[in-house]
Motif scaffolding. Structure first.
Motif, PDB file in Angstrom:
ATOM      1  N   ALA A 128      -7.040-130.869  72.228  1.00  0.00           N
ATOM      2  CA  ALA A 128      -5.991-130.678  71.232  1.00  0.00           C
ATOM      3  C   ALA A 128      -4.616-130.926  71.839  1.00  0.00           C
ATOM      4  N   VAL A 129      -4.391-130.454  73.065  1.00  0.00           N
ATOM      5  CA  VAL A 129      -3.107-130.640  73.725  1.00  0.00           C
ATOM      6  C   VAL A 129      -2.871-132.116  74.041  1.00  0.00           C
ATOM      7  N   LEU A 130      -3.914-132.790  74.543  1.00  0.00           N
ATOM      8  CA  LEU A 130      -3.760-134.197  74.914  1.00  0.00           C
ATOM      9  C   LEU A 130      -3.869-135.146  73.724  1.00  0.00           C
ATOM     10  N   GLY A 131      -4.379-134.642  72.607  1.00  0.00           N
ATOM     11  CA  GLY A 131      -4.538-135.491  71.436  1.00  0.00           C
ATOM     12  C   GLY A 131      -5.664-136.499  71.606  1.00  0.00           C
ATOM     13  N   CYS A 132      -6.789-136.037  72.151  1.00  0.00           N
ATOM     14  CA  CYS A 132      -7.926-136.932  72.356  1.00  0.00           C
ATOM     15  C   CYS A 132      -9.216-136.167  72.068  1.00  0.00           C
ATOM     16  N   ALA A 133     -10.343-136.848  72.180  1.00  0.00           N
ATOM     17  CA  ALA A 133     -11.643-136.223  71.946  1.00  0.00           C
ATOM     18  C   ALA A 133     -12.061-135.391  73.158  1.00  0.00           C
ATOM     19  N   THR A 134     -12.952-134.418  72.929  1.00  0.00           N
ATOM     20  CA  THR A 134     -13.415-133.580  74.040  1.00  0.00           C
ATOM     21  C   THR A 134     -14.177-134.408  75.068  1.00  0.00           C
ATOM     22  N   GLY A 135     -14.856-135.443  74.632  1.00  0.00           N
ATOM     23  CA  GLY A 135     -15.539-136.325  75.575  1.00  0.00           C
ATOM     24  C   GLY A 135     -14.554-137.032  76.497  1.00  0.00           C
ATOM     25  N   THR A 136     -13.407-137.382  75.959  1.00  0.00           N
ATOM     26  CA  THR A 136     -12.368-138.006  76.775  1.00  0.00           C
ATOM     27  C   THR A 136     -11.834-137.018  77.798  1.00  0.00           C
ATOM     28  N   VAL A 137     -11.689-135.768  77.404  1.00  0.00           N
ATOM     29  CA  VAL A 137     -11.251-134.727  78.343  1.00  0.00           C
ATOM     30  C   VAL A 137     -12.252-134.607  79.480  1.00  0.00           C
ATOM     31  N   ARG A 138     -13.525-134.538  79.134  1.00  0.00           N
ATOM     32  CA  ARG A 138     -14.557-134.431  80.177  1.00  0.00           C
ATOM     33  C   ARG A 138     -14.522-135.636  81.107  1.00  0.00           C
ATOM     34  N   SER A 139     -14.277-136.802  80.539  1.00  0.00           N
ATOM     35  CA  SER A 139     -14.170-138.017  81.351  1.00  0.00           C
ATOM     36  C   SER A 139     -12.961-137.944  82.285  1.00  0.00           C
ATOM     37  N   HIS A 140     -11.805-137.522  81.749  1.00  0.00           N
ATOM     38  CA  HIS A 140     -10.608-137.369  82.587  1.00  0.00           C
ATOM     39  C   HIS A 140     -10.864-136.382  83.723  1.00  0.00           C
ATOM     40  N   LEU A 141     -11.498-135.256  83.402  1.00  0.00           N
ATOM     41  CA  LEU A 141     -11.766-134.241  84.416  1.00  0.00           C
ATOM     42  C   LEU A 141     -12.748-134.758  85.462  1.00  0.00           C
ATOM     43  N   SER A 142     -13.815-135.369  85.014  1.00  0.00           N
ATOM     44  CA  SER A 142     -14.828-135.867  85.932  1.00  0.00           C
ATOM     45  C   SER A 142     -14.260-136.943  86.853  1.00  0.00           C
ATOM     46  N   ARG A 143     -13.589-137.910  86.277  1.00  0.00           N
ATOM     47  CA  ARG A 143     -13.024-138.990  87.084  1.00  0.00           C
ATOM     48  C   ARG A 143     -11.931-138.478  88.020  1.00  0.00           C
ATOM     49  N   GLY A 144     -11.089-137.593  87.508  1.00  0.00           N
ATOM     50  CA  GLY A 144     -10.016-137.043  88.329  1.00  0.00           C
ATOM     51  C   GLY A 144     -10.551-136.250  89.504  1.00  0.00           C
ATOM     52  N   LEU A 145     -11.541-135.385  89.239  1.00  0.00           N
ATOM     53  CA  LEU A 145     -12.118-134.579  90.317  1.00  0.00           C
ATOM     54  C   LEU A 145     -12.870-135.448  91.326  1.00  0.00           C
ATOM     55  N   THR A 146     -13.549-136.473  90.838  1.00  0.00           N
ATOM     56  CA  THR A 146     -14.239-137.397  91.747  1.00  0.00           C
ATOM     57  C   THR A 146     -13.228-138.086  92.659  1.00  0.00           C
ATOM     58  N   THR A 147     -12.125-138.529  92.079  1.00  0.00           N
ATOM     59  CA  THR A 147     -11.074-139.174  92.875  1.00  0.00           C
ATOM     60  C   THR A 147     -10.498-138.205  93.890  1.00  0.00           C
ATOM     61  N   LEU A 148     -10.198-136.973  93.443  1.00  0.00           N
ATOM     62  CA  LEU A 148      -9.649-135.974  94.356  1.00  0.00           C
ATOM     63  C   LEU A 148     -10.610-135.675  95.498  1.00  0.00           C
ATOM     64  N   ARG A 149     -11.883-135.464  95.183  1.00  0.00           N
ATOM     65  CA  ARG A 149     -12.864-135.171  96.233  1.00  0.00           C
ATOM     66  C   ARG A 149     -12.969-136.330  97.228  1.00  0.00           C
ATOM     67  N   GLY A 150     -13.022-137.542  96.704  1.00  0.00           N
ATOM     68  CA  GLY A 150     -13.129-138.715  97.566  1.00  0.00           C
ATOM     69  C   GLY A 150     -11.932-138.860  98.481  1.00  0.00           C
ATOM     70  N   ARG A 151     -10.752-138.673  97.954  1.00  0.00           N
ATOM     71  CA  ARG A 151      -9.541-138.829  98.760  1.00  0.00           C
ATOM     72  C   ARG A 151      -9.370-137.688  99.752  1.00  0.00           C
ATOM     73  N   MET A 152      -9.825-136.496  99.380  1.00  0.00           N
ATOM     74  CA  MET A 152      -9.693-135.363 100.298  1.00  0.00           C
ATOM     75  C   MET A 152     -10.658-135.484 101.472  1.00  0.00           C
ATOM     76  N   THR A 153     -11.829-136.061 101.248  1.00  0.00           N
ATOM     77  CA  THR A 153     -12.780-136.224 102.352  1.00  0.00           C
ATOM     78  C   THR A 153     -12.398-137.399 103.238  1.00  0.00           C
ATOM     79  N   GLN A 154     -11.629-138.357 102.710  1.00  0.00           N
ATOM     80  CA  GLN A 154     -11.184-139.490 103.512  1.00  0.00           C
ATOM     81  C   GLN A 154     -10.089-139.066 104.491  1.00  0.00           C
ATOM     82  N   GLY A 155      -9.218-138.119 104.043  1.00  0.00           N
ATOM     83  CA  GLY A 155      -8.072-137.725 104.844  1.00  0.00           C
ATOM     84  C   GLY A 155      -8.446-136.813 105.928  1.00  0.00           C
TER      85      GLY A 155
END
Length: 158
Positions: A131-158
């Motif tokens: 509701a806050v982002l103005g998108c579907a809940t599936g899109t939220v889950r996608s944003h969260l999943s992709r964002g967390l995957t990116t964060l985990r990947g970058r944190m283990t690289q550093g």
């Protein structure tokens, strides 16, 4: 005439909005500006916002929209000197002091960073984030999943 309900809302929600602004912008001065602009917009629409019954949600949505719109049209302007920074938010002191974490977060696309901030700072469920982002809940889950995957990947690289 001053509206005491709005003044109460500002006192109760300003710190949380500032934390959200810090997570979005990764810059304390920009976060303060974003929180101030958000409160101005909420204040100008206060009678409608108050009737709606969810002023915090409205403020969060306003802040996210302001952030995403600013990110779309902002152009970097180099400056000769960096201005003094304002007092840091104690809740984000560890993030603010860690250049590596800030750099990793800055590498996320703004919608992913917004979704992560709303989930982990504001503790909102998928439906409210959507509701806050103005998108579907599936899109939220996608944003969260992709964002967390990116964060985990970058944190283990550093």
């Amino acid at each position: 005439m001053r509206d005491q309900a709005f003044e109460f809302f500002v006192r109760e929600s300003a710190a949380g909005l500032l934390r959200l602004g810090n997570a979005l912008t990764l810059d304390s001065a920009a976060a303060e500006d974003l929180a101030q602009e958000t409160l101005i917009r909420v204040g100008t629409s206060w009678s409608r916002v108050r009737r709606d019954g969810n002023p915090v949600g409205y403020a969060q949505r306003t802040m996210i929209n302001l952030f995403l719109n600013e990110r779309r049209r902002r152009r970097a302007i180099p400056v000769a000197t960096v201005p003094d920074t304002a007092r840091e938010d104690a809740a984000l002191a560890s993030i603010e002091s860690s250049a590596a974490i800030r750099q990793i977060l800055a590498g996320l696309p703004p919608p992913q960073r917004a979704a992560i901030a709303l989930r982990y700072l504001c503790d909102l469920p998928d439906e409210e984030i959507a509701a806050v982002l103005g998108c579907a809940t599936g899109t939220v889950r996608s944003h969260l999943s992709r964002g967390l995957t990116t964060l985990r990947g970058r944190m283990t690289q550093g």
